[in-house]
Design an enzyme around this catalytic site. Structure first.
Site, PDB file in Angstrom:
ATOM      1  N   ASP A 281       0.823  -1.203   0.000  1.00 28.75           N
ATOM      2  CA  ASP A 281       0.000   0.000   0.000  1.00 28.75           C
ATOM      3  C   ASP A 281       0.861   1.259   0.000  1.00 28.75           C
ATOM      4  OD1 ASP A 281      -2.051   1.811   0.207  1.00 28.75           O
ATOM      5  OD2 ASP A 281      -2.410   1.460   2.333  1.00 28.75           O
TER       6      ASP A 281
ATOM      7  N   ASP B  23      -1.716   5.565  -5.906  1.00 28.70           N
ATOM      8  CA  ASP B  23      -2.061   4.748  -4.741  1.00 28.70           C
ATOM      9  C   ASP B  23      -2.273   3.293  -5.131  1.00 28.70           C
ATOM     10  OD1 ASP B  23      -2.876   3.919  -2.208  1.00 28.70           O
ATOM     11  OD2 ASP B  23      -4.959   4.453  -2.585  1.00 28.70           O
TER      12      ASP B  23
END
Length: 460
Positions: A101, A328
């Site tokens: 992440d 992201d």
């Protein structure tokens, strides 16, 4: 917090052991694969709808991120579209899977034999099926002390405010306070540990990692690769990292690629990559979460070679941290503010001629536009291209921005926006580039030289 939670927290206080030494290396390669919660009962419609909903939920959370008394990180609760890595912690090493992440800055794993996970999408629906770290089996695991500076990475950096039970600045037996991580539709909580991270050619002692004792809707740990002090790249002093995302197959494919951590990057550019500068993060009071993200300067979007008219306020962060674009890996479908998405949608609708829209599928999936191509012998769709500062251009393959919806002959644009009802969600980044759009792209985060690079290639 319940008495059971407190009991679980303080059951870890017996884990105070010494550390081991480290070795040096310049590059570490870690296998990277699709993360799949393996729910065989979910059909393709449900999966596509689920990906759209979690992408929107994560975007809403990222855009609303502000400081709070508890530590927070923007995560999606369960995913058929995430990517995982395996890291080894402890002495002897214990292998644990993590969702990679770039939009968060904390590393945590499910922890202890008492780990509780509610509403987690795993095949057997029990916490016992989730790999957990066992601190008592590691001779190098220790609970983090309250006065340790690393405690300030996840809580207040003022020891007086977080260590109120300490007798004095030099005599303190208080542990670092428990953390609570909140995200769109779930949460996790636990105690901060320090332990040895055992990479393939490098041992890193005293690595800060979260020992989560309970979670909701989060069946795997998170490896935060964002800009914060507690993130994986920062703790390892990584100069550059890169990865290549294998194509999304909504069922487990077994394919994998690599996350590459470079500890000694030079100033030279990687061959054939297009680069754009990483933007300076907005500095806004009570919005320190914005400092975690990787901002890039998107100058324009073209559909079918025609510039989409997007108001400037969406392309550059303002003094309140609203606007701009981030990359992201934890978001699946790219999010665009309504003021960006609607012009992009209109451009596709105007240029896709002679193919009817399928409003029923749009309602089911939450994606739009969707086109019914059942009566088309050939289908020609407009090219989608992102233009970045410095001349870098990202020309997306059609498979990266259109997907079939279920077993029908309907294709949908795989990008999301906030609801058409009510005011636009204007806070935070306006555009969040998700991993679905980055399939079969090699991407590089050059932290030393503050550059973001990419090129299209088949990821293996």
């Amino acid at each position: 917090m319940s008495s059971l939670s407190f009991a679980l927290f303080f059951s870890l206080l017996s884990l105070l052991f010494p550390f081991i030494s480290s070795s040096n290396s310049t590059t570490t390669t870690i296998p990277l694969s699709l993360f799949n919660t393996k729910n065989p009962s979910q059909d393709f419609y449900e999966k596509l709808t689920h990906l759209a909903s979690i992408s929107l939920a994560r975007a809403n959370y990222i855009k609303k991120s502000q400081d709070s008394p508890v530590s927070t990180t923007p995560l999606y609760p369960q995913s058929y579209g995430g990517y995982s890595i395996t890291l080894s912690f402890g002495t002897p090493p214990q292998k644990i899977p993590f969702i990679m992440d770039t939009g968060s800055d904390f590393v945590w794993f499910p922890c202890t034999t008492r780990y509780l996970c509610t509403n987690c999408s795993v095949s057997s629906a029990t916490s016992q099926s989730i790999p957990t770290f066992i601190p008592k089996s590691s001779s190098s695991a220790r609970v983090l002390g309250c006065l340790n500076p690393k405690c300030g990475w996840i809580h207040s950096n003022n020891p007086k405010s977080r260590c109120q039970d300490c007798e004095s600045p030099t005599n303190c037996k208080q542990v670092c306070p428990p953390y609570i991580i909140l995200y769109g539709a779930g949460s996790t909580g636990g105690l901060a540990l320090v332990d040895t991270l055992d990479l393939s050619n490098k041992k890193v002692p005293n690595f800060l990692v979260g020992c989560s004792l309970f979670s909701s809707k989060q069946p795997a740990g998170i490896a935060g690769l964002g800009r914060g002090l507690a993130s994986l790249p920062t703790q390892l002093d990584v100069k550059k990292f890169s990865y290549c995302l294998v194509s999304h197959k909504f069922d487990d494919t077994g394919k994998s690629s690599n996350l590459v951590l470079d500890f000694n990057a030079s100033g030279e550019k990687t061959s054939d990559l297009s680069y754009t500068p990483l933007q300076k993060n907005p500095v806004v009071s009570e919005k320190n979460a914005l400092s975690v993200y990787y901002y890039v300067s998107l100058r324009k979007i073209t559909v079918g070679g025609k510039k989409v008219m997007i108001p400037y306020k969406y392309l550059t962060p303002d003094s309140n941290g609203n606007g701009g674009s981030i990359v992201d890996s934890g978001t699946t479908f790219t999010f665009m503010n309504r003021g960006v998405f609607e012009p992009v949608l209109d451009a596709f609708v105007k240029q896709v001629k002679g193919i009817p829209r399928s409003e029923s599928i749009e309602i089911i999936t939450g994606l739009r536009p969707c086109f019914n191509i059942s009566r088309q012998e050939t289908v020609s769709l407009p090219e989608l291209k992102f233009h970045y500062r410095g001349g870098a251009e990202m020309t997306l393959p059609i498979a990266n921005y259109f997907s079939f919806a279920g077993e029908t002959d309907v294709i949908c644009l795989t990008m999301v926006t906030d609801s058409a009802f009510g005011p636009e969600l204007s806070t935070g980044p306006s555009i969040i580039l998700g991993n679905f759009q980055m399939q079969n792209y090699l991407v590089e985060f050059d932290l030393k030289n503050e550059k973001f690079g990419f090129k299209q290639q088949m990821c293996k």
